[in-house]
Design a protein around this motif. Structure first.
Motif: not given
Length: 148
Positions: A66-71, A43-44
């Motif tokens: 910020v990018i909240e990564t899937d991992d 998510r951005l």
């Protein structure tokens, strides 16, 4: 040098504001929400503070987010470049992107220069604003061939 695709970023601006300045210039502020897919997926969340030089001129994006990564990693980024006023309905975007992360899987991006190309697509199906689609690629250093 060569380019290695990294991810596709797709986002919208759920809220935004602008002020008119002297000489036809405009200062804008937009909140960005979207998604990354590819070598980085997640998510951005961000904000863009683009300046437009003249009514017909290009935008100069200043997107930070910020990018909240899937991992479960956090990657911060900044994007600068040009949002060109053409062609109508699919305006061009070109730029540079820099990332920062403390996660072991993404720390390598801390000294990587990335470039992007994309489009600002006109709203469709009753959407309130445009959709932005950017392809981000890593600019990979390669030795310069000796002169002959």
């Amino acid at each position: 040098m060569r380019l290695e695709p990294l991810y596709r970023l797709t986002f919208t601006y759920p809220a935004g504001w602008q002020v008119e300045l002297e000489g036809g210039w405009q200062q804008h502020f937009y909140l960005a929400e979207g998604r990354c897919e590819g070598g980085v997926s997640g998510r951005l969340h961000g904000a863009n503070f683009p300046l437009r030089r003249t009514e017909e001129g290009p935008f100069r994006p200043d997107l930070r987010g910020v990018i909240e990564t899937d991992d479960a990693a956090t990657i911060m980024f900044e994007l600068h470049g040009y949002g060109r006023a053409h062609p109508a309905g699919r305006r061009q975007v070109v730029g540079s992107v820099f990332h920062t992360s403390d996660h072991p899987d993404y720390r390598r991006l801390n000294d990587v220069v990335c470039v992007c190309v994309g489009e600002v697509r006109s709203p469709v199906d009753g959407a309130s604003g445009p959709e932005l689609v950017l392809d981000v690629a890593e600019l990979v250093w390669e030795p310069i061939a000796p002169e002959r």
